[in-house]
Design an enzyme around this catalytic site. Structure first.
Site, PDB file in Angstrom:
ATOM      1  N   ARG A   1      54.579  61.174 -36.923  1.00  0.00           N
ATOM      2  CA  ARG A   1      55.761  60.308 -37.026  1.00  0.00           C
ATOM      3  C   ARG A   1      55.454  59.022 -37.785  1.00  0.00           C
ATOM      4  NH1 ARG A   1      56.690  62.857 -31.710  1.00  0.00           N
ATOM      5  NH2 ARG A   1      55.323  61.273 -30.798  1.00  0.00           N
TER       6      ARG A   1
ATOM      7  N   GLU B   1      48.045  58.585 -24.392  1.00  0.00           N
ATOM      8  CA  GLU B   1      48.762  58.379 -23.132  1.00  0.00           C
ATOM      9  C   GLU B   1      48.730  59.674 -22.324  1.00  0.00           C
ATOM     10  OE1 GLU B   1      53.128  56.625 -21.773  1.00  0.00           O
ATOM     11  OE2 GLU B   1      52.930  57.681 -23.668  1.00  0.00           O
TER      12      GLU B   1
END
Lengths: 182, 192
Positions: free
Chosen positions: A69, A106
């Site tokens: 992204r 994460e």
């Protein structure tokens, strides 16, 4: 208005276009989906314009975009400011001579790779990704650039998750974000 | 159809683009002459030429949607979408897109894969452009066309920076025209 959010009338339009998807890719994660932002040409353009306005007079010679992204935002920024675009990629995608850096996400762990010849000392680099969470990926990106002698000027993301304190992991490098999600 | 067959014969930008693409022999496996566009991205002038040529072609074709194939299509697609005022839709590897998706399997030049698209991103009667860096077998682009058509869009054209010479003339993919800027660069052994 959050502490680190940009104060600009275009921000509200951008924020409303980001879709939050609960429990993706796994339970407990509130996924920040920027694909809905990309469906609104004006909001997408405003996003890029805000970054370009900030960086075009900062003598940035390299925009490093984090796969995948970061490519979507980094590429138009690089073109608009006349900088090289360097993709920082998942393993085994880049041919030729590469260096790599391992990092924790994460949700999981991964490795980031960069072409050694793409960047050198004397380059002033901007690192771009869609979002900063724990800061692990951005840290790995900064380390790759520093290892070849480039100066990392700043990191730029559309979204920050401030509760994960990624900003503190950037070794004092400035972080510019458009939207915070708490 | 190549750019040189359609009005850009002698355009110096095409040579600049071709010269900027690096060839890596035997990547990702023996026998493949890999067309590395990352060197093109290190040349801001040549990179801009690519985007300008595509934007000039598509800006008056009423394209409402640019679909970019992950991941190198994410580098060329967004600047084109932004310049022509179209939506950008990422066509992604499995499991990356949240929400409701449809998927299509396809064969690569080297392997097999699956492509996904968000169904909510596409309205019916949209006019779509598909972008990727390179076309070899056409498998990825064909899967992309299928996904968009299944969601009700009309695919106007597929566009790539590099394409094998077999895509000259009126060659179509699933009945759709293909527009390519340059043929594959040759590996120069003298630079070893």
């Amino acid at each position: 208005m959050s502490q680190n959010e940009v104060n600009d009338p275009r921000i509200d339009g951008i924020k409303t276009k980001i879709r939050v998807v609960p429990d993706f890719p796994k339970k407990g994660i509130m996924f920040q989906d920027i694909t809905t932002l990309l469906l609104d040409p004006k909001a997408f353009k405003d996003t890029i314009d805000l970054f370009v306005e900030k960086y075009r007079d900062m003598n940035i010679s390299v925009v490093a975009g984090i796969e995948a992204r970061g490519f979507i935002f980094g590429s138009p920024i690089a073109l608009a400011i006349g900088a090289k675009f360097v993709p920082l990629r998942k393993p085994k995608k880049l041919p030729g001579q590469i260096i790599f850096e391992e990092y924790e996400l994460e949700y999981g762990s991964d490795r980031l790779e960069m072409h050694v010849e793409a960047v050198d000392s004397g380059d002033r680099a901007l690192v771009v990704d869609d979002l900063i969470a724990t800061g692990g990926t951005l840290c790995a990106a900064m380390d790759l650039l520093k290892r070849v002698g480039a100066e990392v000027v700043e990191c730029a993301c559309v979204i920050e998750l401030p509760e994960l304190k990624g900003r503190e992991r950037l070794e004092g490098k400035p972080l510019y974000v458009l939207v915070e999600y708490r | 159809m190549f750019a040189v067959e359609n009005g850009l014969q002698g355009d110096p930008r095409l040579k600049a683009i071709s010269d900027a693409i690096r060839v890596i022999p035997h990547f990702p496996k023996t026998g493949i002459m890999f067309q590395d566009i990352t060197t093109l991205l290190l040349d801001p002038v040549a990179f801009k030429h690519v985007v300008d040529i595509f934007v000039d072609r598509y800006k008056h074709m009423n394209i409402s949607l640019v679909a970019g194939v992950e991941a190198r299509g994410f580098i060329f697609g967004p600047p084109i979408a932004l310049a022509i005022g179209a939506k950008f839709i990422p066509l992604r590897k499995p499991g990356k897109l949240p929400g409701k998706v449809i998927s299509e399997e396809y064969e690569l030049e080297y392997g097999r894969d699956r492509l996904e698209m968000s169904v909510e991103a596409v309205k019916s009667d949209e006019r779509a452009l598909v972008i990727d860096d390179l076309v070899a077998t056409g498998g990825t682009l064909s899967a992309s066309i299928s996904l968009l058509e299944r969601a009700g869009a009309e695919v106007v054209e597929c566009a790539c920076v590099v394409g094998l010479p077999k895509f000259k003339g009126q060659c179509k993919l699933k009945g759709k025209p293909l527009y390519v800027l340059v043929e594959p660069s040759q590996f120069d052994e003298l630079t070893l």
